[in-house]
Design a protein around this motif. Structure first.
Motif, PDB file in Angstrom:
ATOM      1  N   ALA A 240     -27.261  -9.516  24.791  1.00  0.00           N
ATOM      2  CA  ALA A 240     -25.819  -9.732  24.908  1.00  0.00           C
ATOM      3  C   ALA A 240     -25.485 -11.103  25.483  1.00  0.00           C
ATOM      4  CB  ALA A 240     -25.206  -8.626  25.771  1.00  0.00           C
ATOM      5  N   LYS A 251     -20.573 -13.380  28.996  1.00  0.00           N
ATOM      6  CA  LYS A 251     -21.016 -12.024  28.676  1.00  0.00           C
ATOM      7  C   LYS A 251     -19.966 -11.012  29.117  1.00  0.00           C
ATOM      8  CE  LYS A 251     -24.547  -8.573  29.802  1.00  0.00           C
ATOM      9  NZ  LYS A 251     -25.674  -8.251  30.697  1.00  0.00           N
ATOM     10  N   ARG A 252     -19.374 -11.250  30.282  1.00  0.00           N
ATOM     11  CA  ARG A 252     -18.382 -10.305  30.791  1.00  0.00           C
ATOM     12  C   ARG A 252     -17.156 -10.226  29.877  1.00  0.00           C
ATOM     13  NH1 ARG A 252     -16.171  -9.995  37.060  1.00  0.00           N
ATOM     14  NH2 ARG A 252     -14.851  -8.150  36.756  1.00  0.00           N
ATOM     15  N   GLU A 255     -18.066  -8.262  26.745  1.00  0.00           N
ATOM     16  CA  GLU A 255     -18.143  -6.820  27.031  1.00  0.00           C
ATOM     17  C   GLU A 255     -16.756  -6.211  27.199  1.00  0.00           C
ATOM     18  OE1 GLU A 255     -20.701  -6.897  30.418  1.00  0.00           O
ATOM     19  OE2 GLU A 255     -22.524  -6.564  29.203  1.00  0.00           O
ATOM     20  N   ARG A 256     -15.822  -6.950  27.830  1.00  0.00           N
ATOM     21  CA  ARG A 256     -14.456  -6.445  27.985  1.00  0.00           C
ATOM     22  C   ARG A 256     -13.803  -6.233  26.618  1.00  0.00           C
ATOM     23  NH1 ARG A 256     -13.598 -10.436  31.976  1.00  0.00           N
ATOM     24  NH2 ARG A 256     -12.236 -11.525  30.530  1.00  0.00           N
ATOM     25  N   PHE A 258     -15.310  -5.724  23.717  1.00  0.00           N
ATOM     26  CA  PHE A 258     -15.948  -4.595  23.039  1.00  0.00           C
ATOM     27  C   PHE A 258     -15.446  -3.278  23.615  1.00  0.00           C
ATOM     28  CE2 PHE A 258     -18.831  -7.319  20.805  1.00  0.00           C
ATOM     29  CZ  PHE A 258     -19.383  -6.540  19.796  1.00  0.00           C
ATOM     30  N   GLN A 259     -15.304  -3.207  24.936  1.00  0.00           N
ATOM     31  CA  GLN A 259     -14.858  -1.971  25.572  1.00  0.00           C
ATOM     32  C   GLN A 259     -13.438  -1.632  25.143  1.00  0.00           C
ATOM     33  OE1 GLN A 259     -17.169  -0.346  27.426  1.00  0.00           O
ATOM     34  NE2 GLN A 259     -15.776   1.412  27.411  1.00  0.00           N
ATOM     35  N   THR A 265     -20.443  -0.840  24.433  1.00  0.00           N
ATOM     36  CA  THR A 265     -20.966  -2.157  24.781  1.00  0.00           C
ATOM     37  C   THR A 265     -21.477  -2.877  23.530  1.00  0.00           C
ATOM     38  OG1 THR A 265     -23.233  -1.368  25.097  1.00  0.00           O
ATOM     39  CG2 THR A 265     -21.743  -1.235  27.004  1.00  0.00           C
ATOM     40  N   PRO A 266     -21.652  -4.192  23.592  1.00  0.00           N
ATOM     41  CA  PRO A 266     -22.232  -4.922  22.458  1.00  0.00           C
ATOM     42  C   PRO A 266     -23.618  -4.406  22.081  1.00  0.00           C
ATOM     43  CG  PRO A 266     -21.222  -6.458  23.996  1.00  0.00           C
ATOM     44  CD  PRO A 266     -21.194  -5.112  24.656  1.00  0.00           C
ATOM     45  N   SER A 267     -24.397  -4.002  23.070  1.00  0.00           N
ATOM     46  CA  SER A 267     -25.750  -3.515  22.786  1.00  0.00           C
ATOM     47  C   SER A 267     -25.730  -2.210  21.991  1.00  0.00           C
ATOM     48  CB  SER A 267     -26.521  -3.318  24.094  1.00  0.00           C
ATOM     49  OG  SER A 267     -26.662  -4.547  24.773  1.00  0.00           O
TER      50      SER A 267
END
Length: 330
Positions: A240, A251-252, A255-256, A258-259, A265-267
């Motif tokens: 990620a 990254k944060r 992730e926000r 995606f959420q 999460t991206p993963s």
């Protein structure tokens, strides 16, 4: 003297500047192979012409030029008018002469066909108002951004809605052409064309497009870019952190987004994409499980089998066997 029989299927093509030659060639070759009982490409059962208002060659996205052979006149002489689109971001719009011709065809009840990104051209011309249309998963978000409030179908290879037929491009063009050949010439002719082209069988319109899982559809441009990058790098998944860096965000932040857009999460999204691709390969190809594992970024077949079994409830080999059972075997 006996007059030759009229072709059962007559098609006029309009090629947009920078058109995609694979979509055009796939559609045309199905017609060609169905047109003649032998292998002489005679236009007996099917007839086709490349239409133009000036007769000038049209340059494809691969720089190959195609010279038209018929004037832009009398749409009623054809059973279908097929528009072939091209590179979306570089696509030059077809001229007003073609728009008038297509509108005349529509007014006369001649069905219109849009291959690949031609769906954008036809929608801009108002020729798809009130119709369902098919768009490649690759251009789904582009369509949403261009035509606000319109939701295309991106989980089928082609869509037939009354006198409008649209397809996602590539080999789906061959399946749409085979659908028309079956309708006008016969199923045997359609199957013959596909078999000669080393395409196993006729596919119905509802056949899913290979691509992103539907649950990952989103209008968030950052998430869309991330999903596309994940799909383009299936055999070498990025952490990620690297994915975020490549997209120019933290990254944060990634992730926000995606959420908020997908609630994962991206993963997790990346894993779902990889498993979806693996399932498609298991269902539609004879590639080994080891090869599929490598192609979808797993370190080895054992790891792939564990992850796949956990998500699908059965091992890859068992999934392959189950996917190939006919209705009578289930």
């Amino acid at each position: 003297m006996t007059q030759p029989k009229a072709p059962k299927l007559r098609v006029g093509f309009i090629l947009a500047p920078h058109f995609t030659i694979s979509a055009f060639a796939s559609f045309l070759d199905v017609l060609r192979l169905a047109a003649d009982d032998g292998d002489q490409s005679r236009q007996i059962n099917c007839e086709w012409h490349i239409l133009s208002h000036n007769g000038q060659p049209v340059r494809s996205s691969s720089a190959v030029e195609v010279r038209p052979d018929a004037p832009l006149a009398r749409p009623q002489d054809y059973d279908y008018i097929v528009v072939v689109g091209g590179l979306l971001k570089e696509q030059v719009r077809i001229g007003p002469e073609y728009i008038r011709f297509l509108r005349d065809a529509a007014n006369r009840g001649v069905p219109l066909v849009a291959l690949c990104t031609a769906v954008f051209l036809m929608h801009e011309a108002g020729l798809l108002d009130g119709y369902k249309c098919c768009v490649s998963w690759f251009h789904h978000d582009d369509f949403l951004e261009t035509f606000e409030g319109m939701v295309p179908i991106s989980d089928q290879i082609f869509v037939v809605d009354r006198d409008r037929l649209t397809c996602s491009g590539g080999t789906s063009s061959a399946h749409l052409a085979a659908f028309l050949v079956e309708r006008h010439v016969g199923r045997a002719a359609a199957q013959k064309s596909l078999h000669i082209m080393i395409i196993d069988e006729l596919q119905v319109a509802e056949k899913p497009q290979p691509g992103l899982p539907l649950e990952l559809s989103t209008r968030d441009p950052l998430v869309s870019r991330a999903l596309l990058r994940i799909q383009q790098r299936l055999d070498a998944p990025e952490p990620a952190e690297n994915l975020a860096k490549a997209l120019g965000v933290s990254k944060r932040k990634l992730e926000r987004h995606f959420q908020k857009a997908l609630n994962i999460t991206p993963s997790i999204a990346a894993m779902r994409i990889r498993i979806a691709q693996a399932k498609m390969m298991i269902e539609r190809t004879d590639r080994t499980i080891v090869d599929i594992a490598n192609s979808t970024g797993f370190c080895d077949a054992s790891h792939f089998s564990r992850v796949f079994s956990k998500q699908e409830g059965m091992a890859p080999a068992a999934y392959r066997q189950a996917s190939r059972l006919g209705p009578a075997d289930v």
